[in-house]
Write an enzyme that holds these catalytic residues in place. Structure first.
Site, PDB file in Angstrom:
ATOM      1  N   ARG A 189      25.074  10.180 -21.415  1.00  0.00           N
ATOM      2  CA  ARG A 189      23.663   9.807 -21.490  1.00  0.00           C
ATOM      3  C   ARG A 189      23.289   8.860 -20.361  1.00  0.00           C
ATOM      4  O   ARG A 189      23.935   7.849 -20.161  1.00  0.00           O
ATOM      5  CB  ARG A 189      23.362   9.151 -22.835  1.00  0.00           C
ATOM      6  CG  ARG A 189      22.000   8.486 -22.967  1.00  0.00           C
ATOM      7  CD  ARG A 189      20.890   9.497 -23.233  1.00  0.00           C
ATOM      8  NE  ARG A 189      19.577   8.901 -23.180  1.00  0.00           N
ATOM      9  CZ  ARG A 189      18.816   8.623 -24.224  1.00  0.00           C
ATOM     10  NH1 ARG A 189      19.231   8.904 -25.435  1.00  0.00           N
ATOM     11  NH2 ARG A 189      17.616   8.114 -24.071  1.00  0.00           N
ATOM     12  N   ASP A 231      19.961  12.992 -26.657  1.00  0.00           N
ATOM     13  CA  ASP A 231      19.155  11.954 -27.298  1.00  0.00           C
ATOM     14  C   ASP A 231      19.295  12.150 -28.801  1.00  0.00           C
ATOM     15  O   ASP A 231      19.056  13.249 -29.312  1.00  0.00           O
ATOM     16  CB  ASP A 231      17.690  12.093 -26.877  1.00  0.00           C
ATOM     17  CG  ASP A 231      16.827  10.946 -27.366  1.00  0.00           C
ATOM     18  OD1 ASP A 231      17.335   9.823 -27.479  1.00  0.00           O
ATOM     19  OD2 ASP A 231      15.628  11.183 -27.619  1.00  0.00           O
ATOM     20  N   ARG A 241      17.546  14.087 -19.960  1.00  0.00           N
ATOM     21  CA  ARG A 241      18.748  13.454 -20.512  1.00  0.00           C
ATOM     22  C   ARG A 241      19.706  14.516 -21.023  1.00  0.00           C
ATOM     23  O   ARG A 241      19.296  15.617 -21.381  1.00  0.00           O
ATOM     24  CB  ARG A 241      18.398  12.485 -21.629  1.00  0.00           C
ATOM     25  CG  ARG A 241      17.743  13.163 -22.812  1.00  0.00           C
ATOM     26  CD  ARG A 241      16.973  12.224 -23.644  1.00  0.00           C
ATOM     27  NE  ARG A 241      15.752  11.903 -22.937  1.00  0.00           N
ATOM     28  CZ  ARG A 241      14.694  11.355 -23.478  1.00  0.00           C
ATOM     29  NH1 ARG A 241      14.698  11.035 -24.734  1.00  0.00           N
ATOM     30  NH2 ARG A 241      13.625  11.109 -22.792  1.00  0.00           N
TER      31      ARG A 241
END
Length: 169
Positions: free
Chosen positions: A81, A93, A90
């Site tokens: 991450r 999450d 990303r």
């Protein structure tokens, strides 16, 4: 029941979310009860990034809220991450969306998640998985669907619901 939102749009997010669902089965004092299929959604933030892959998972846990949050953040970190920009791309999450009928307002954690009712990629999978799900104030989560129904969301039909949850029994 604790509801977790999963999402990502980098580094093979379909595979990453499946790995994460499997990793949830190994959390201490926690059982993966159910999970949704995977869904594709357009990014909410900057549009110059790939679409996201999302899912939701329902857990039973005896962990304290911040202990679970720490465990989820460890999974995010293990997935590489990186936080480049707000609402940006990303690898993974993980958000605690709901904690049963509880509300939490802690420095590191707010439950229900503040954006839960504004995101099709949360409401769609959540209502598909738990059609009678309610917020702590008793409002059905499904009541928020009309306000977000125009947001792009596509069920991918690539993962059987509860595929990983079945392994926990």
């Amino acid at each position: 029941m604790v509801v977790i939102g999963l999402g990502g749009n980098l580094a093979d997010p379909r595979r990453r979310l499946c790995q994460t669902l499997e990793a949830l089965t190994a959390l201490p004092d926690t059982r993966l009860v159910r999970h949704s299929d995977l869904y594709a959604s357009a990014p909410v933030g900057p549009q110059d990034q790939p679409d996201f892959i999302n899912a939701v998972a329902a857990l039973e846990t005896t962990l304290a809220p911040l202990t679970l949050l720490d465990a989820l953040q460890q999974l995010e970190n293990a997935a590489g991450r990186e936080r480049h920009r707000h609402w940006g791309e990303r690898t993974l999450d993980l958000d605690i969306l709901l904690w049963g009928e509880r509300t939490l307002d802690l420095p590191r954690l707010t439950v229900p998640h503040p954006e839960l009712t504004r995101r099709a990629f949360v409401i769609g999978p959540l209502v598909d998985l738990l059609p009678d799900c309610r917020l702590p104030d008793g409002t059905p989560v499904a009541d928020y669907w009309p306000a977000v129904a125009a947001q792009p969301l596509q069920r991918l039909h690539c993962l059987e619901e509860n595929h990983f949850a079945d392994r926990t029994h």
